[in-house]
Design an enzyme around this catalytic site. Structure first.
Site, PDB file in Angstrom:
ATOM      1  N   ALA A  65      18.259  22.203   6.861  1.00  0.00           N
ATOM      2  CA  ALA A  65      16.843  22.239   6.470  1.00  0.00           C
ATOM      3  C   ALA A  65      15.975  21.909   7.691  1.00  0.00           C
ATOM      4  CB  ALA A  65      16.585  21.296   5.293  1.00  0.00           C
ATOM      5  N   SER A  66      15.074  20.938   7.607  1.00  0.00           N
ATOM      6  CA  SER A  66      14.113  20.697   8.687  1.00  0.00           C
ATOM      7  C   SER A  66      14.701  20.004   9.909  1.00  0.00           C
ATOM      8  CB  SER A  66      12.911  19.904   8.169  1.00  0.00           C
ATOM      9  OG  SER A  66      12.106  20.728   7.358  1.00  0.00           O
ATOM     10  N   VAL A  67      15.961  19.646   9.883  1.00  0.00           N
ATOM     11  CA  VAL A  67      16.618  19.222  11.124  1.00  0.00           C
ATOM     12  C   VAL A  67      16.660  20.409  12.090  1.00  0.00           C
ATOM     13  CG1 VAL A  67      18.719  18.211  12.124  1.00  0.00           C
ATOM     14  CG2 VAL A  67      17.939  17.463   9.873  1.00  0.00           C
TER      15      VAL A  67
END
Length: 380
Positions: A65-67
């Site tokens: 995801a937003s990593v």
């Protein structure tokens, strides 16, 4: 201020993990704590697949995801270093049809800097009520709609009104997905190839990619539930911030899915730590130390409260500008973010710390009690 006591950090971290698993707040997790470039604690715990009773393993692959965002940001900044990309150039230089308007109908100039700092006026569907424009236009947050093309999603996104004039506010957004399209147009190749060439290959991060090389190691995804987390399927909606986020775990396995620059990668905790350590150490071999300092500066101001009071935003992450109102033991200049599938990480450069906590449980592993408990356990 007393100095942090890291000597008993492993026992404290294990106690936090054990408590979260025993309380059925998490299904599984991999936590890595490094200080001064040396891993002082590593733990894989719980299950990668609860139904199959598959134990979590340290080399489990997670949907990041937003990593993804700091990885794609680093690739873009590499191109800035090479003189190929101008931070203050308009998006329309590469995407001439992407011209979202304000509510008054004007179409303001959005720059690369605006995209990187989330000051573009764009947003996310999961930050809107169910009748918001992103939902009406079926804009993907990069977490669902397997097989959707980037061109289709940018067309939908460009039809939604901007929340504010670029530079006038801060709103977490799909800006990195737009940036991915710009990088592809600039380099005339896929975002996956660009990120591999500029970031992951030089760092030896073999599992960090927009595809999954070894699906047997891919952790199942779960969502918060009572009395225990529920296994995600395509279409699962998870409440967050008074709205809901839609997930499709199969997206990462569908080669037709566009490479979401904000949410589309997969990788291991070791991959994430390898990237964070490069940043903590000054950027080599991917970035110049002066560039890292620019990325680590607060470009938006603490009024944005990107992780609560005292937090601004740089390029790729939140920046702790003022610890006083936060209650955090982290030092000023700490960099931090997370991922919707249940992840958190931070770099406390002053204390030489890098901490990665990847879980397979949304949102407990990202915005529940777990990240704060891990943070506090590290410092003692």
């Amino acid at each position: 201020m007393s100095l942090p006591d890291f000597s008993n950090a492993p026992a404290r971290v294990d106690a936090v993990i054990d408590k979260a698993l025993a309380g059925k707040r998490l299904v599984g997790a991999v936590v890595l704590v490094a200080r001064g470039g040396e891993i002082i604690h590593r733990r894989a715990a719980g299950h990668s697949n609860r139904e199959a009773r598959t134990p979590m393993r340290e080399d489990a692959i997670f949907r990041l995801a937003s990593v993804t965002k700091p990885i794609v940001t680093a690739a873009a900044i590499r191109l800035v270093e090479e003189g190929r990309l101008d931070l203050h150039a308009p998006v329309t230089r590469w995407l001439p049809d992407f011209r979202p308007a304000l509510l008054d109908g004007t179409r303001p100039r959005i720059t690369i800097h605006h995209l990187l700092t989330h000051m573009s006026g764009l947003g996310y569907g999961f930050l809107e009520p169910s009748d918001g424009p992103y939902h009406r236009l079926n804009v993907s947050d990069g977490l669902h709609q397997p097989g959707l093309s980037l061109q289709a999603n940018l067309s939908r996104l460009g039809a939604a009104p901007l929340a504010f004039a670029p530079g006038a506010g801060w709103r977490y957004s799909l800006g990195l997905d737009v940036l991915g399209g710009i990088l592809e147009r600039l380099e005339n190749r896929s975002l996956a190839d660009i990120v591999r060439d500029k970031v992951t290959a030089p760092l030896g991060l073999v599992d960090m990619d927009f595809t999954v090389r070894d699906s047997a190691r891919l952790a199942e995804a779960y969502a918060d539930g009572n009395p225990e987390p529920v296994r995600m399927t395509d279409g699962t909606q998870v409440p967050i911030f008074g709205a809901t986020a839609s997930f499709a775990p199969s997206r990462i396995l569908d080669a037709r899915s566009y490479p979401s620059g904000g949410a589309g990668m997969a990788g291991t905790a070791g991959d994430v730590l390898g990237f964070l350590e490069a940043i903590r150490g000054g950027g080599a071999p991917i970035l110049d130390p002066r560039t890292v300092e620019t990325m680590a500066a607060d470009h938006v101001g603490i009024q944005a409260e990107t992780q609560g009071p005292g937090w601004g935003f740089g390029y790729g992450w939140a920046v702790l500008a003022d610890p006083a109102p936060t209650g955090t033991p982290q030092a000023p200049g700490t960099l931090q973010w997370g991922g919707a599938y249940g992840h958190s990480w931070f770099i406390d450069r002053a204390n030489g710390l890098c901490v990665v906590a990847l879980t397979n449980t949304a949102f407990e592993g990202m915005s529940g009690a777990f990240p704060t408990e891990i943070r506090n356990a590290v410092y003692g």
